[in-house]
Design an enzyme around this catalytic site. Sequence first.
Site: not given
Length: 257
Positions: A20, A24, A27, A51, A136, A139, A169-170
């Site tokens: 999305m 970072h 990803h 979502q 990842g 999730d 990280m998010s």
Amino acid sequence: MKVVTNAQELPSACAFVPTMGALHAGHGSLFSIAKNYTDDVVASIYVNPLQFENKEDLEKYPRTPDRDIELAQEFGVTHLWFPTYEEIYPEGFARLTAGPISNLYEGASRPGHFDGVVTVVRRLFDLVKPKVAIFGEKDFQQLALIREIAEEVEIIAAPIIREADGLAMSSRNVRLDKEGRIASQVISRALRESHSENELREILASEPLLTVDYADYIDEQTFLPPTASTLFTRAIVAGWINGVRLLDNMAVKSEVK
Ligand code: AMP
């Protein structure tokens, strides 16, 4: 790197990483893993409205397309795809329903969320036709539900990438203020240092800025409490700091007896 807005410009049988955006290093690690499978690494950037059960969260979701193009290039993406709503959701598109696990945990707190996730991933796979796709473990529940609908696409799980202070990280982390960012360290610390579900919850409860949604030990296969036949147990945590939802998890090492 090619930047495209139409899936017809993408190479088939590629390694695919749906995102999305607001990219970072988490990803980035998925892009590096993708490179091990084929030279053609396709990444998509699409903030999927289906979502988001909360309109404000959708509006506040960080969007940094220019920086994303730079980072994707640095991380070795060969084709960066910015789909349009019309391409993903043509009139009469099929809305999928995620499996029963989707009613637990993230799904219990975010009704409809996983139906939106599996619907978009199915559409993305149909348009891209990748050989493999990388997701990842950050999730963890999403990963399990995507495996159920993937069929023809090999799904690769990628480990969680963390900041130096332990925070997973998010893209949402930029919404934490300084105080919140320090408080967030309690989540990874609790996962690292606890030896039981109770201890996990105790450590989390020591941080007043954190509102815990859930902090549970689960069987990785069923997402139910571990039993005598459980092969792998995972500790999963979700909560809010300053209104920012934070998610994390870690494998629970079995005791050596
Ligand atoms: P998102 O853009 O947040 O939807 O994430 C796109 C993909 O990157 C998903 O498969 C996520 O699980 C994965 N991802 C996000 N953050 C991390 C992280 N810290 N470590 C590893 N993978 C991640």
